[in-house]
Design a protein around this motif. Structure first.
Motif, PDB file in Angstrom:
ATOM      1  N   GLN A  23      19.549  18.766  19.554  1.00 11.18           N
ATOM      2  CA  GLN A  23      18.189  18.506  19.075  1.00 11.18           C
ATOM      3  C   GLN A  23      18.083  18.619  17.553  1.00 11.18           C
ATOM      4  OE1 GLN A  23      18.420  20.302  22.338  1.00 11.18           O
ATOM      5  NE2 GLN A  23      18.230  18.121  22.795  1.00 11.18           N
ATOM      6  N   GLU A  29      23.512  19.265  31.925  1.00 14.64           N
ATOM      7  CA  GLU A  29      22.560  20.337  32.201  1.00 14.64           C
ATOM      8  C   GLU A  29      22.593  21.418  31.120  1.00 14.64           C
ATOM      9  OE1 GLU A  29      23.365  21.774  36.120  1.00 14.64           O
ATOM     10  OE2 GLU A  29      23.010  19.822  37.060  1.00 14.64           O
ATOM     11  N   LEU A  30      22.975  21.027  29.924  1.00 19.41           N
ATOM     12  CA  LEU A  30      23.144  21.993  28.843  1.00 19.41           C
ATOM     13  C   LEU A  30      21.829  22.607  28.389  1.00 19.41           C
ATOM     14  CD1 LEU A  30      25.130  23.302  26.840  1.00 19.41           C
ATOM     15  CD2 LEU A  30      24.766  21.330  25.323  1.00 19.41           C
ATOM     16  N   GLY A  31      20.759  21.833  28.367  1.00 21.84           N
ATOM     17  CA  GLY A  31      19.494  22.312  27.830  1.00 21.84           C
ATOM     18  C   GLY A  31      19.429  22.134  26.326  1.00 21.84           C
ATOM     19  N   PRO A  32      18.373  22.656  25.686  1.00 19.17           N
ATOM     20  CA  PRO A  32      18.225  22.491  24.233  1.00 19.17           C
ATOM     21  C   PRO A  32      19.438  23.057  23.494  1.00 19.17           C
ATOM     22  CG  PRO A  32      16.217  23.375  25.204  1.00 19.17           C
ATOM     23  CD  PRO A  32      17.260  23.418  26.276  1.00 19.17           C
ATOM     24  N   ALA A  33      19.943  22.299  22.549  1.00 18.96           N
ATOM     25  CA  ALA A  33      21.155  22.697  21.831  1.00 18.96           C
ATOM     26  C   ALA A  33      21.079  22.238  20.382  1.00 18.96           C
ATOM     27  CB  ALA A  33      22.396  22.118  22.499  1.00 18.96           C
ATOM     28  N   GLY A  64      16.755  30.419  21.856  1.00 16.38           N
ATOM     29  CA  GLY A  64      16.747  29.638  23.089  1.00 16.38           C
ATOM     30  C   GLY A  64      17.603  28.389  23.071  1.00 16.38           C
ATOM     31  N   PHE A  65      18.523  28.291  22.121  1.00 14.70           N
ATOM     32  CA  PHE A  65      19.385  27.119  22.009  1.00 14.70           C
ATOM     33  C   PHE A  65      20.812  27.431  22.462  1.00 14.70           C
ATOM     34  CE2 PHE A  65      16.265  26.249  18.579  1.00 14.70           C
ATOM     35  CZ  PHE A  65      15.815  24.993  18.992  1.00 14.70           C
ATOM     36  N   ALA A  66      21.466  26.419  23.006  1.00 15.03           N
ATOM     37  CA  ALA A  66      22.924  26.430  23.082  1.00 15.03           C
ATOM     38  C   ALA A  66      23.469  26.007  21.720  1.00 15.03           C
ATOM     39  CB  ALA A  66      23.403  25.472  24.158  1.00 15.03           C
ATOM     40  N   TYR A 121      23.258  15.324  22.867  1.00 17.58           N
ATOM     41  CA  TYR A 121      22.950  16.628  23.442  1.00 17.58           C
ATOM     42  C   TYR A 121      22.489  17.661  22.427  1.00 17.58           C
ATOM     43  CZ  TYR A 121      24.804  14.663  27.691  1.00 17.58           C
ATOM     44  OH  TYR A 121      24.996  13.855  28.783  1.00 17.58           O
ATOM     45  N   ARG A 127      11.594  21.506  18.047  1.00 17.77           N
ATOM     46  CA  ARG A 127      11.604  21.569  19.506  1.00 17.77           C
ATOM     47  C   ARG A 127      10.194  21.778  20.064  1.00 17.77           C
ATOM     48  NH1 ARG A 127      14.269  26.793  21.693  1.00 17.77           N
ATOM     49  NH2 ARG A 127      12.323  27.551  20.783  1.00 17.77           N
TER      50      ARG A 127
END
Length: 241
Positions: A156, A58-62, A92-94, A154, A238
């Motif tokens: 991008q 559930e990390l999201g965009p990274a 907006g990235f991890a 995980y 992205r």
């Protein structure tokens, strides 16, 4: 105090051993008991994948940031990596790093202090002792191939700071995966024009000139000194996905 992580286990003082799990897996010399023990290693390998998938699902965009563990905190590259981590979070990235010191620590620090998700994927090594203090989520791996899968799955995109053999390993693996279309829409930015110019020159003047790579292979990389340009490259990929 001497210490070493062995997967999730930490060894200290006289309990620190002199080899790594990868070394024992790949070193075929010695007695033939590997015939009996290797099948059981599959379960440990499986556990590393399960732990990684579970922690990062559930990390999201990274974006993965790579760079030398030998970059001191007072080096200009450290400040650039710290700035990079913060700006990736603002976009907006991890931020995912190898979890070590140097440039990795700087990127984790920048991300964490900016209020974003700061992830460290460590590896059992004989000369490093665990994750840096700025990795808010940390996973320590025994096997390089399990760890590498997590970076590619995980992330991008990759931003590559000046580094050594480990950094080059990650860079060229990503280039190979994009070239062979194992991953698609995967931007790669190299920060440090002076540092990377020799490598790019050799690829262009020797490998490309001799027909070993194509111009499209070189075009997979953007080399810049501008952190904003690197972040914009990641953001554009992205947004176009």
């Amino acid at each position: 105090m001497r210490s070493k992580f062995k997967g999730p286990v930490i060894q200290r003082r006289h309990q620190v051993d002199g080899s790594t799990t990868d070394q024992r897996l790949l070193d075929s010399r010695g007695p033939t008991d590997w015939v009996h023990t290797d099948p059981w290693r599959v379960l440990r390998i499986q556990a590393e994948f399960v732990e990684g998938f579970g922690a990062l699902a559930e990390l999201g965009p990274a974006i993965a940031v790579f760079g030398s563990a030998r970059t001191p905190a007072d080096h200009p590259t450290y400040a650039v990596a710290e700035q990079l981590g913060a700006k990736l979070v603002a976009a907006g990235f991890a931020v995912i790093t190898g979890g070590g010191p140097g440039a990795m620590e700087a990127a984790n620090k920048g991300a964490s202090e900016a209020g974003g998700m700061s992830v460290g994927l460590g590896i059992e090594l004989p000369f490093e002792s665990g994750l840096n203090d700025w990795a808010d989520i940390g996973i320590n791996f025994r096997y390089f191939f399990a760890r590498k899968t997590m970076f590619v799955k995980y992330s991008q995109g990759y931003v590559v700071m000046p580094g050594g053999l480990g950094t080059l390993d990650e860079l060229f693996e990503a280039l190979t995966l994009v070239q062979t279309q194992k991953v698609t829409r995967f931007p790669i930015a190299l920060i440090g024009v002076d540092y990377w110019s020799g490598l790019i020159g050799w690829l262009r003047d020797t490998a490309l000139a001799d027909g070993k790579i194509s111009q499209a292979d070189l075009d997979m990389m953007v080399v810049t000194d501008d952190v904003d340009e690197a972040v914009a490259l990641m953001t554009a990929a992205r947004d176009d996905a």
